[in-house]
Design an enzyme around this catalytic site. Structure first.
Site, short mmCIF file in Angstrom:
data_model
loop_
_atom_site.label_atom_id
_atom_site.label_comp_id
_atom_site.label_asym_id
_atom_site.label_seq_id
_atom_site.Cartn_x
_atom_site.Cartn_y
_atom_site.Cartn_z
N ARG A 281 -10.24 4.90 -37.70
CA ARG A 281 -11.54 4.79 -37.04
C ARG A 281 -11.44 3.79 -35.91
NH1 ARG A 281 -12.20 8.84 -39.19
NH2 ARG A 281 -13.85 9.53 -40.64
N GLU B 157 -16.87 8.12 -29.11
CA GLU B 157 -16.16 9.36 -28.77
C GLU B 157 -17.17 10.43 -28.37
OE1 GLU B 157 -12.48 8.51 -31.87
OE2 GLU B 157 -14.09 9.89 -32.44
N CYS C 217 -7.65 2.71 -43.29
CA CYS C 217 -8.74 2.26 -44.15
C CYS C 217 -10.07 2.75 -43.58
CB CYS C 217 -8.73 0.73 -44.26
SG CYS C 217 -8.78 -0.12 -42.67
N PRO C 218 -11.10 2.82 -44.42
CA PRO C 218 -12.41 3.23 -43.92
C PRO C 218 -13.04 2.16 -43.05
CG PRO C 218 -12.57 2.56 -46.20
CD PRO C 218 -11.11 2.55 -45.86
N ASP D 73 -5.48 7.46 -31.87
CA ASP D 73 -6.10 8.79 -31.83
C ASP D 73 -7.62 8.70 -31.91
OD1 ASP D 73 -5.73 11.76 -31.94
OD2 ASP D 73 -6.70 11.53 -33.91
N ILE E 255 -3.06 9.79 -46.39
CA ILE E 255 -2.41 9.76 -45.08
C ILE E 255 -1.38 8.63 -45.03
CG2 ILE E 255 -2.76 9.44 -42.60
CD1 ILE E 255 -5.58 10.62 -43.02
N HIS F 163 -8.68 12.17 -30.60
CA HIS F 163 -9.14 12.39 -31.98
C HIS F 163 -8.80 13.82 -32.44
CE1 HIS F 163 -12.25 10.89 -35.13
NE2 HIS F 163 -11.34 11.67 -35.69
#
Length: 317
Positions: free
Chosen positions: A237, A265, A208-209, A260, A159, A284
């Site tokens: 995230r 959520e 990044c995670p 987003d 991405i 999201h």
């Protein structure tokens, strides 16, 4: 007996895609959503489970002796206790790389929302403000060109690479920070320390995670490093951001943001970002173009086909 049970298929397929390729593998049931208390009854006797956000913890897995396979309808696999699945001999797969172009497109939709202010001017026009002007055009404030601005990317996966391509097409300069230095940075891009990225980026985008190391990486200290009016983009995230700290910076006019994802959520009504200034929020859905969802479904079905043939494709266990 149902061989394949889809626990929560609605977000992937709200009705515009086709589940029927699963029939080539075995009988299947699709549920739009499955609360925790219905998992065992709906999945009773199933050999294969497909889940998106329905959590499959160790106790749940131990109660399904017929289960051989879990296909996660996403890239992230945190909804499955993968260690427990491995201990029980249950295969787990995910779906990588199904929509980097879709997510990057939404990232730049947020960028352009702030730089070109299309929605604000549309609203002004439809409310009659253009009709009452003495000149042929009007603006509600400064409009900004992306050319010459600096795009900073935290992480450099698929991405982020697509974000880089779009940004460079706009004439932006590129800074990158990731856990290890990429060997394929575009010509002219610079690999920099994280603090430098925060300090020098006009647009800073997170890719990044979420880990113990990255949680709340956007915080009061890192926000204080950012340029006045810099734009933070988060399509990764929500937990990467200290939302109270960001809301304070937004309301003070220090920075802008386009996100987003949020930490929880759906968000609680009192999430501080919901009523902050200088922010755009999408629910999201950056991943959810028809093209990306179809690719996700195709890969998920092929993962299961491969497993049924005794092959290992996109295994994470």
């Amino acid at each position: 007996m149902t061989a394949i049970c889809v626990l929560d298929g609605f977000t992937l397929n709200p009705g515009d895609l086709d589940w029927s390729p699963l029939a080539d593998i075995g009988p299947f049931d699709v549920h739009d959503r499955t609360p925790k208390e219905l998992i065992l009854s709906r999945a009773a006797g199933a050999r294969f489970l497909l889940t998106n956000k329905t959590v499959l913890d160790a106790a749940t897995l131990e109660a399904m002796p017929s289960l051989e396979y879990i296909g996660v309808l996403a890239t992230g696999t945190n909804v499955v206790d993968v260690a427990a699945a491995k201990r029980l001999g249950i295969a787990v797969t995910n779906v990588p790389g199904y929509g980097p172009d879709a997510v990057a497109q939404m990232g730049f939709a947020h960028v352009l929302h702030h730089m070109s202010r299309v929605s604000a001017h549309h609203d002004a026009v439809t409310q009659g403000q253009w009709s009452g002007q003495a000149d042929f055009c009007f603006t509600l404030g400064q409009l900004e060109s992306l050319s010459g601005k600096t795009l900073g990317l935290v992480g450099f996966g698929d991405i982020a690479r697509q974000m880089a391509r779009i940004g460079m097409a706009f004439g932006m300069k590129l800074l990158v920070h990731s856990r290890s230095k990429p060997t394929d940075l575009p010509e002219g891009a610079k690999f920099v320390a994280l603090d430098t990225l925060f300090a020098e980026s006009d647009v800073l985008s997170l890719h990044c995670p979420l880990t113990d190391d990255t949680r709340d990486m956007v915080n009061r200290e890192s926000l204080a490093l950012m340029k006045q009016g810099a734009l933070l983009i988060n399509t990764a995230r929500g937990g990467l951001v200290d939302e109270v700290a960001l809301a304070d910076a937004l309301n003070a006019g220090r920075v802008r943001a386009g996100v987003d994802v949020l930490s929880t959520e759906p968000p609680a009504p009192n999430n501080p970002l919901l009523h902050a200034a200088n922010i755009s929020i999408t629910p999201h859905n950056a991943w959810a173009t028809v093209k990306a969802r179809q690719k996700l479904l195709d890969i998920a079905v092929e993962n299961l086909r491969a497993f049924s043939r005794g092959e290992s494709v996109n295994r994470v266990d």
